[in-house]
Design an enzyme around this catalytic site. Structure first.
Site, mmCIF file in Angstrom:
data_model
loop_
_atom_site.group_PDB
_atom_site.id
_atom_site.type_symbol
_atom_site.label_atom_id
_atom_site.label_comp_id
_atom_site.label_asym_id
_atom_site.label_seq_id
_atom_site.Cartn_x
_atom_site.Cartn_y
_atom_site.Cartn_z
ATOM 1 N N THR A 1 0.817 -1.221 0.000
ATOM 2 C CA THR A 1 0.000 0.000 0.000
ATOM 3 C C THR A 1 0.842 1.258 0.000
ATOM 4 O O THR A 1 0.480 2.263 -0.627
ATOM 5 C CB THR A 1 -0.912 0.012 1.251
ATOM 6 O OG1 THR A 1 -1.798 -1.091 1.157
ATOM 7 C CG2 THR A 1 -1.706 1.287 1.365
ATOM 8 N N SER B 1 1.250 -7.520 -1.210
ATOM 9 C CA SER B 1 1.920 -8.628 -0.515
ATOM 10 C C SER B 1 1.009 -9.832 -0.312
ATOM 11 O O SER B 1 1.482 -10.905 0.068
ATOM 12 C CB SER B 1 2.520 -8.169 0.808
ATOM 13 O OG SER B 1 1.543 -8.041 1.804
HETATM 14 N N1 ASP Z 1 -2.754 -5.410 0.468
HETATM 15 C C1 ASP Z 1 -1.651 -4.545 0.898
HETATM 16 C C2 ASP Z 1 -0.377 -5.353 0.857
HETATM 17 O O1 ASP Z 1 -0.144 -6.118 1.724
HETATM 18 C C3 ASP Z 1 -1.924 -4.007 2.256
HETATM 19 C C4 ASP Z 1 -0.870 -3.061 2.793
HETATM 20 O O2 ASP Z 1 0.206 -2.901 2.284
HETATM 21 O O3 ASP Z 1 -1.179 -2.414 3.834
HETATM 22 O O4 ASP Z 1 0.390 -5.225 -0.063
#
Ligand code: ASP
Length: 332
Positions: free
Chosen positions: A11, A55
Site C-alpha cells: 500500500t 503482498s
Molecule cells: N494489500 C496490501 C499489501 O499487503 C496491504 C498493505 O500494504 O497495507 O500489499
C-alpha cells in the site's frame, strides 16, 4: 553508515485505479524527499523489485527475491530497509530472519496502512522510524517497524487491518518504542542459524484450523493427497477433539506416511504443551511436533525454510524444535 533499501510493493507505494489500489506512486522520489537535508541521503541505494506486488500475492519465491537483493548488497551496505505490504509482512520478516540469520547486519521491514500520497498517511512515520531503527547500534537481526514500535521480525503478527498500530509480538516484548528518546527493551534472542541456506521454494503445506464439530472426513479431505507437512491449529495448549470418531485415525495415517504434523495453537498468545491434557495426548503419542510459542507466520515460514533445505523426518523435527533466529522460546 550505508543503507540499502529494497522496495517490494504494498500500500505504501500504491495509487488509486478504477479497479482499486495498485502499485504506481513515485516511491523513489518520495523517499528522497523524506531524506532531504539528512547526511545519510548520499549513502543510500535502492532496488525496486519487478514486479511490485500487493503482498497478499507473495510466495516463497518473492521472499527469495528480497533475500537475493539483500545478499547482493551485503558487502556494500551496513543496514537494510525493506518496504513491503502489510498483509504478509510478518511472513516475509520471519522468512528473512531464517535465511539471513548468519548475515550479522540489521534488516528492518516496514510499510503503511495508507499510501504515501494520502494526507495523514502513516507512511512517513513508519519509514523514518524504520530508518532510525536500522541505523541504531541496538538494531539486531530482522525486525519489523510499525506504528511506533520495533518488533523482532519473526515474533510479529498483523493484528489490525486498519489501525496505525497494526502489528504486535504476542509472546515477547517489543524491541523498542519511539519517543524522545526512544526506549529500548533489550535485544531479541538469537538462534543456531544455518550457514549457506538453499533458496526458498514453494512447499505443499496444509494449514488446518480445528473447529468444534469438525469431522474426521473433513480432516481427511483437507489432507488428501498428503501434503509435505501439516500445521494443525488446535485449541489452547494443543488440544484436539480426540473423541470424534476417526479423527485420531486420520492423523495416525498422516504420521505413518511420515508427513510431519506440527501442532500450533489458535490462541493469540500460546505455549503449546503436547500431552498436558488427555485431549492433546494422542498428538504426543503420534510424534507430532509442538510449535512452542511461534506465531503462525514464523511457523509457516520456518516449515517452508526447513523443507527447502531438504530437512525431513527426525532431522526436520529437531530443527523445528530449536531456535534458528530467535523465533521461539525454549522452556527449561
Ligand atoms: N494489500 C496490501 C499489501 O499487503 C496491504 C498493505 O500494504 O497495507 O500489499
Amino acid at each position: 553508515m550505508r543503507l540499502h533499501v529494497t522496495y517490494a510493493g504494498g500500500t505504501i507505494g500504491m495509487v488509486d485505479s478504477p479497479d482499486g489500489l495498485r502499485p504506481g506512486a513515485d516511491l523513489q522520489g518520495w523517499f528522497g524527499s523524506q531524506l532531504h537535508g539528512i547526511e545519510l541521503a548520499s549513502n543510500i541505494s535502492m532496488s525496486t523489485l519487478d514486479p511490485l506486488i500487493d503482498s497478499s500475492e507473495a510466495t516463497p519465491e518473492d521472499w527469495q527475491a528480497i533475500i537475493d537483493d539483500i545478499n547482493a548488497h551485503a558487502e556494500t551496505a551496513d543496514a537494510f530497509l525493506v518496504l513491503h505490504g502489510t498483509d504478509t509482512m510478518a511472513y516475509s520478516a520471519a522468512a528473512l530472519s531464517y535465511a539471513l540469520a548468519d548475515m550479522g547486519k540489521p534488516v528492518v521491514l516496514t510499510g503503511s496502512q495508507y499510501p504515501l500520497g494520502v494526507v495523514g498517511s502513516d507512511a512517513s512515520a513508519n519509514v523514518t522510524g524504520a530508518l532510525r531503527a536500522a541505523m541504531s547500534h541496538h538494531a539486531q537481526g530482522v525486525m519489523l517497524f510499525f506504528g511506533h514500535k520495533l518488533l523482532a521480525g519473526n515474533r510479529a503478527t498483523k493484528t489490525s487491518s486498519w489501525a496505525f498500530r497494526g502489528f504486535e509480538s504476542p509472546s515477547v516484548s517489543p524491541m523498542a518504542r519511539t519517543g524522545a528518546p526512544w526506549r529500548w527493551y533489550g535485544a531479541p534472542s538469537t538462534g543456531a542459524g544455518l550457514a549457506h541456506p538453499s533458496p526458498y521454494t514453494r512447499q505443499d503445506i496444509a494449514v488446518i484450523d480445528v473447529v468444534p464439530g469438525m469431522s474426521a472426513a473433513r480432516l481427511r479431505a483437507m489432507t488428501t493427497p498428503h501434503p509435505d507437512a501439516v500445521i494443525l491449529r488446535t485449541f489452547g495448549v494443543g488440544n484436539i477433539p480426540a473423541s470424534e470418531p476417526g479423527f485420531v485415525d486420520a492423523l495416525t495415517e498422516l504420521a505413518q506416511a511420515e508427513v510431519p504434523i506440527i501442532v500450533a495453537s489458535q490462541c493469540y498468545q500460546a505455549e503449546v504443551m503436547l500431552g498436558h491434557y488427555e485431549a492433546g495426548n494422542a498428538l504426543a503419542r503420534l510424534g507430532a511436533i509442538g510449535a512452542h510459542d511461534m506465531t503462525l507466520e514464523a511457523l509457516y515460514a520456518k516449515t517452508v525454510f526447513l523443507l527447502s533445505q531438504g530437512k525431513r523426518g527426525a532431522d526436520f523435527a529437531r530443527w523445528m524444535d530449536r531456535s534458528i533466529a530467535g523465533e521461539l522460546t525454549l522452556q527449561d
